[in-house]
Motif scaffolding. Structure first.
Motif, mmCIF file in Angstrom:
data_model
loop_
_atom_site.group_PDB
_atom_site.id
_atom_site.type_symbol
_atom_site.label_atom_id
_atom_site.label_comp_id
_atom_site.label_asym_id
_atom_site.label_seq_id
_atom_site.Cartn_x
_atom_site.Cartn_y
_atom_site.Cartn_z
ATOM 1 N N THR A 110 0.799 -1.226 0.000
ATOM 2 C CA THR A 110 0.000 0.000 0.000
ATOM 3 C C THR A 110 0.831 1.275 0.000
ATOM 4 N N ILE A 111 2.006 1.258 0.612
ATOM 5 C CA ILE A 111 2.819 2.469 0.684
ATOM 6 C C ILE A 111 3.907 2.470 -0.386
ATOM 7 N N GLU A 112 4.622 1.384 -0.507
ATOM 8 C CA GLU A 112 5.748 1.312 -1.437
ATOM 9 C C GLU A 112 5.306 1.072 -2.882
ATOM 10 N N LYS A 113 4.068 0.611 -3.085
ATOM 11 C CA LYS A 113 3.538 0.303 -4.422
ATOM 12 C C LYS A 113 4.409 -0.723 -5.150
ATOM 13 N N VAL A 114 4.892 -1.703 -4.396
ATOM 14 C CA VAL A 114 5.750 -2.763 -4.907
ATOM 15 C C VAL A 114 4.946 -4.062 -4.924
ATOM 16 N N ARG A 115 5.048 -4.800 -6.014
ATOM 17 C CA ARG A 115 4.303 -6.058 -6.159
ATOM 18 C C ARG A 115 4.995 -7.167 -5.378
ATOM 19 N N TRP A 116 4.174 -7.966 -4.705
ATOM 20 C CA TRP A 116 4.634 -9.081 -3.894
ATOM 21 C C TRP A 116 3.840 -10.301 -4.332
ATOM 22 N N ALA A 117 4.480 -11.470 -4.398
ATOM 23 C CA ALA A 117 3.779 -12.706 -4.770
ATOM 24 C C ALA A 117 4.344 -13.869 -3.974
ATOM 25 N N GLU A 118 3.463 -14.785 -3.601
ATOM 26 C CA GLU A 118 3.865 -15.986 -2.874
ATOM 27 C C GLU A 118 3.201 -17.198 -3.524
ATOM 28 N N ASP A 119 3.997 -18.242 -3.771
ATOM 29 C CA ASP A 119 3.503 -19.490 -4.361
ATOM 30 C C ASP A 119 3.382 -20.545 -3.271
ATOM 31 N N TYR A 120 2.207 -21.138 -3.156
ATOM 32 C CA TYR A 120 1.951 -22.161 -2.146
ATOM 33 C C TYR A 120 1.527 -23.466 -2.814
ATOM 34 N N ARG A 121 1.936 -24.564 -2.216
ATOM 35 C CA ARG A 121 1.411 -25.884 -2.569
ATOM 36 C C ARG A 121 0.459 -26.269 -1.445
ATOM 37 N N LEU A 122 -0.683 -26.816 -1.819
ATOM 38 C CA LEU A 122 -1.712 -27.153 -0.834
ATOM 39 C C LEU A 122 -1.680 -28.645 -0.528
ATOM 40 N N LEU A 123 -1.618 -28.965 0.753
ATOM 41 C CA LEU A 123 -1.703 -30.331 1.260
ATOM 42 C C LEU A 123 -2.909 -30.409 2.189
ATOM 43 N N PRO A 124 -3.397 -31.592 2.494
ATOM 44 C CA PRO A 124 -4.543 -31.691 3.411
ATOM 45 C C PRO A 124 -4.299 -30.984 4.755
ATOM 46 N N GLU A 125 -3.042 -30.933 5.212
ATOM 47 C CA GLU A 125 -2.752 -30.301 6.506
ATOM 48 C C GLU A 125 -2.445 -28.814 6.402
ATOM 49 N N GLY A 126 -2.376 -28.271 5.186
ATOM 50 C CA GLY A 126 -2.152 -26.834 5.079
ATOM 51 C C GLY A 126 -1.349 -26.429 3.855
ATOM 52 N N PHE A 127 -0.786 -25.245 3.929
ATOM 53 C CA PHE A 127 -0.061 -24.629 2.824
ATOM 54 C C PHE A 127 1.447 -24.713 3.047
ATOM 55 N N ILE A 128 2.183 -25.016 1.988
ATOM 56 C CA ILE A 128 3.639 -24.949 2.015
ATOM 57 C C ILE A 128 4.032 -23.778 1.130
ATOM 58 N N LEU A 129 4.699 -22.796 1.708
ATOM 59 C CA LEU A 129 5.174 -21.648 0.950
ATOM 60 C C LEU A 129 6.432 -22.074 0.198
ATOM 61 N N GLU A 130 6.308 -22.208 -1.127
ATOM 62 C CA GLU A 130 7.412 -22.718 -1.930
ATOM 63 C C GLU A 130 8.340 -21.626 -2.437
#
Length: 133
Positions: A28-48
């Motif tokens: 919101t302030i820096e106007k810089v794009r951020w992205a996170e890729d996750y793999r979904l497992l039954p127990e939750g998300f893994i941030l890859e």
């Protein structure tokens, strides 16, 4: 089928079939794009992998990040995350959620596509893995 539930406090607002997601937003302030890729497992998300276009307030680039195609890319070392809790207000703009699963090409939409526009009355949302029938 495994998917992503979107809602709050266990109340499901939407379900999206997915094995992998990319969550992206603009700071919101820096106007810089951020992205996170996750793999979904039954127990939750893994941030890859995470990507950021530059540093700024609260957005320091990790020492092990590599600059590729104009974005700093790195692999955070986090345990499986059972849930993603996101702030979501009109002032901050919306997230983009890209989903993909076997036999389905990646589909990207603003989060409002599934759950409506951000509101000040509902300033957060949660994402968790769920079975979709």
């Amino acid at each position: 089928m495994l998917g992503v539930c979107l809602g709050l406090a266990g109340s499901i607002w939407a379900q999206v079939p997915a094995e992998q997601i990319t969550l992206s937003w603009t700071h919101t302030i820096e106007k810089v794009r951020w992205a996170e890729d996750y793999r979904l497992l039954p127990e939750g998300f893994i941030l890859e992998q995470a990507r950021v276009k530059g540093s700024g307030a609260g957005m320091e680039i990790p020492a092990d990040a590599v600059l590729i195609d104009g974005s700093w890319q790195y692999k955070p070392k986090l345990p499986v995350l059972p849930m993603l809790k996101l702030g979501r207000t009109p002032e901050a703009g919306d997230y983009q959620l890209c989903v993909s699963s076997s036999g389905m090409s990646q589909q990207c939409h603003p989060m409002s596509y599934w759950v409506g526009e951000p509101t000040t009355a509902q300033p957060s949302i949660e994402l968790w893995g769920c079975d979709i029938k």
